[in-house]
Write an enzyme that holds these catalytic residues in place. Structure first.
Site, PDB file in Angstrom:
ATOM      1  CB  SER A  25      -0.896  -0.043   1.229  1.00  0.00           C
ATOM      2  OG  SER A  25      -2.136   0.678   1.182  1.00  0.00           O
ATOM      3  CG  ASP A  32       7.530   5.568 -10.974  1.00  0.00           C
ATOM      4  OD1 ASP A  32       8.193   4.333 -11.672  1.00  0.00           O
ATOM      5  OD2 ASP A  32       6.702   5.575 -10.590  1.00  0.00           O
ATOM      6  CE  LYS A  46      -5.077  -2.960   0.549  1.00  0.00           C
ATOM      7  NZ  LYS A  46      -5.530  -1.824   0.142  1.00  0.00           N
TER       8      LYS A  46
END
Length: 678
Positions: free
Chosen positions: A464, A475, A489
């Protein structure tokens, strides 16, 4: 595997005992449950992210999952029972919309009848005079067997099951008379537990099966279960700090309480199964198979400073093929203060150079929203606490490791703000609602609080909010992710009380947790299923199909949306990752601490893949001894590494880092620093 959804927080809760029921009584639904079922069906169809229709397709899923929740190993129902239930297979969708609950209660009543037949067989018919020299096997993969047609076939299936349990006791030097007594006591406890079921427990199980047919994170909580989830974080808890649930006949770890002794020990994880409990250093182990959950809690809980020993089967390993691990945990008080980030600084030597490395462990992403809203200056916040740590150590360290292993998530806002400490500004996460609208979670602060070399440690239990943070760091090419693939998740849930929809009802109704949205990384990829794949991969015993979001049959699919507008940093590039991976791969082949880890992982994977277990005691003994030899060899090598400075490779001057994952995270960071990355 489906669960009977009764949860316990060790050291705080105990489940109220069910009223005693005669085994011959039939359980049936009541009017309130009929009304509640219609409410739950309406909420899920109207508000669930996927807008799934309650139709024949869903009915078939509910039917299969409900049968699995009652008899996952096909040890109770006969083939004729399943054939008799087939008339409901495509009708449960219509039934639940009308609040008609007789079919699931009928199925449960047949299950309970078959269950007591099995208990009577063990108690009155089964001979414990087993032939331990016979070459036969117990199949442990339920997918490879079917329901049997006769009670004689079922008797043989149970004979093999009990024989397997008897072999475990015999290899533990138990006498034959003691073995028979212990096994009969085990099933007597289970018989009492099932005999005490009430209608509300059947309703809880069925409605939760219905909710999970939408996705694995949607659930129904009865009033009692809802109350057990209301954990007062300000209280001190005495115990090991773990949330438990029943899983068939066994006790399974549902979660590990952050900051508690179990969490600090790193010896027990989510989905581990607890087989036996012993008190103190020399206390005798007591088999807890088939125990009521509240009785297990009473056995494990205890005063601060006392010792409890547990026999566990690690997550993903079948009970019948796994070799139980004995662990020792010192009970303690569990306080919120123990859940805040903490740090240490290590002196690391690599290739003749010394580096000071900061290790910041973040157990959860938390925010005391109430205190913040009330204007309190020192409200609890993961980001604020990490900033305080950085203020203390960033001037003295050459690089930082962020340890997110076993961090199951928490506050989305904190994941965004923590990411903002390491990037200039920009989006951190994208949130897609069921109507297709997308909201950006952005770091709007241009300040970069720490701009030095950075690595992030993850494992299969990082989920999460942990995946949002580590995904953003990856990223933006801000740091290097090291470890295992994360959980995967990528969905957002909310808890809704049913009482708000029928305020005039005097009874307390349950709650529904349902999925409302999905998370996406800034590059547009969902974290659902895929999670965050590390840049530097460590050996892992957890395959996606056995642990993580991908292990759930009804998990929502992975998908991708458009990338958001963000600017990557110049900290990390493909050339850097290639160099780091080359060094890492060489260590995997040469360094004793990583070779030991690879062997341990290989053994764990081998245990997980077994589909049958031998019922020949000599063969079983040989299998167990071989597994124990590998474990002992690994332990001896670890001790040798710790004692030999040359093998330690001068990793630090504060003593050996025995945790191979953390050690490699520190070494990779040192390699990153050596490359001149700033």
């Amino acid at each position: 595997m489906k669960k009977i959804f009764i949860y316990i927080l060790i050291g705080l809760f105990s489940v109220n005992a069910f009223a005693q029921k005669e085994k011959s009584s039939k359980l049936s639904p009541n009017q309130s449950q009929s009304m509640e079922a219609r409410l739950v069906a309406g909420l899920l169809t109207q508000y669930h992210y996927e807008k799934i229709a309650i139709d024949d397709d869903l009915s078939r899923i509910i039917f299969d999952e409900y049968l699995s929740s009652l008899d996952v190993n096909k040890h109770y129902f006969l083939k004729e029972d399943i054939e008799g239930f087939q008339k409901y297979r495509e009708r449960l969708d219509d039934h639940i919309k009308l609040g008609y609950l007789l079919p699931p209660f009928e199925i449960f009543n047949v299950f309970r009848e078959r269950f007591f037949e099995r208990m009577d067989y063990i108690e009155n018919e089964l001979s414990f005079d087993f032939d331990y020299t016979k070459d036969e096997y117990l199949t442990v993969n339920s997918d490879s067997i079917d329901y049997v047609a006769s009670k004689d076939e079922l008797n043989d299936r149970w004979r093999r099951l009990v024989k397997s349990q008897a072999i475990d006791y015999k290899l533990d030097d138990k006498a034959d008379t003691t073995i028979a007594r212990l096994i009969k006591e085990r099933y007597s406890r289970l018989k009492q537990t099932i005999g005490e079921y009430e209608g509300r427990d059947v309703f809880q199980l069925y409605m939760n099966t219905f909710a999970e047919s939408f996705d694995p994170h949607s659930s129904y909580f009865s009033p009692i279960t809802s109350e057990n989830f209301k954990i007062r974080m300000s209280q001190s808890l005495e115990g090991i700090g773990a949330t438990l649930t029943t899983d068939g006949n066994y006790t399974r770890v549902a979660s590990v309480v952050l900051g508690g002794p179990a969490f600090e020990s790193k010896l027990i994880n989510t989905d581990d199964k607890i087989l036996a409990v012993a008190q103190g250093i020399e206390g005798e182990f007591v088999d807890i198979t088939g125990w009521r959950l509240d009785d297990v809690v009473q056995k494990i809980r205890g005063p601060k400073g006392t010792i409890v020993r547990l026999k566990i089967i690690e997550a993903g390993t079948p009970i019948s093929t796994g070799v139980p691990q004995e662990i020792t945990i010192v009970r303690d008080k569990i306080k919120l203060d123990n859940q805040v980030p903490y740090a240490e600084v290590k002196e690391v030597y690599r290739d003749g150079n010394q580096y000071n490395v900061g290790i910041i462990t973040i157990p959860s992403f938390y925010l005391n929203f109430e205190a913040m809203r009330n204007g309190e200056e020192d409200y609890g916040s993961t980001t604020r606490d990490v900033k305080a740590i950085l203020d203390t150590i960033k001037s003295e360290v050459d690089g930082i490791v962020i340890d997110l292993r076993s961090n199951g998530g928490g506050s989305l806002q904190e994941a965004i703000e923590l990411s903002g400490l390491f990037i200039k500004e920009g989006p951190v996460v994208q949130i897609r609602e069921s109507d297709g609208s997308i909201e950006l979670g952005e770091d709007e602060d241009e300040e970069i609080y720490y701009d030095g070399p950075l690595t992030v440690l993850t494992n299969r239990f990082s989920a999460s909010a942990s995946e949002i943070f580590s995904g953003a760091i990856q990223d933006y090419k801000r740091g290097v992710i090291i470890g295992e693939n994360t959980f995967g998740k990528g969905t957002v849930q909310n808890l809704i009380s049913l009482n708000q929809f029928v305020p005039k009802v005097q009874d307390t109704l349950g709650q529904v947790k349902l999925t409302l949205a999905k998370y996406y990384r800034v590059n547009g990829s969902s974290t659902q299923h895929k999670g965050v794949s590390p840049d530097i991969k460590m050996p892992s015993p957890y395959a996606a199909k056995t642990f993580g979001e991908s292990s759930y049959v009804r998990a929502l699919e992975w998908d991708q949306i458009e990338s958001s507008n963000y600017q990557t940093t110049k900290h990390i590039n493909d050339d850097i990752l290639t160099k780091l991976n080359a060094k890492h791969e060489k260590r995997l082949e040469e360094e004793p601490y990583l070779k030991t880890l690879k062997n341990n992982v290989k053994e764990a994977v081998s245990q997980q893949s077994m589909y049958r277990v031998s019922l020949n005691i000599e063969q079983r003994k040989a299998e167990n001894e071989k597994a124990l030899e590998r474990q002992n060899a690994a332990n001896e090598l670890s001790e040798k590494i710790s004692a030999d400075p040359e093998l330690v490779n001068k990793i630090n001057t504060d003593g050996e880092i025995k945790d191979p994952y953390l050690r490699e995270g520190v070494v990779v960071l040192a390699d990153l620093i050596a490359l001149g990355i700033g």
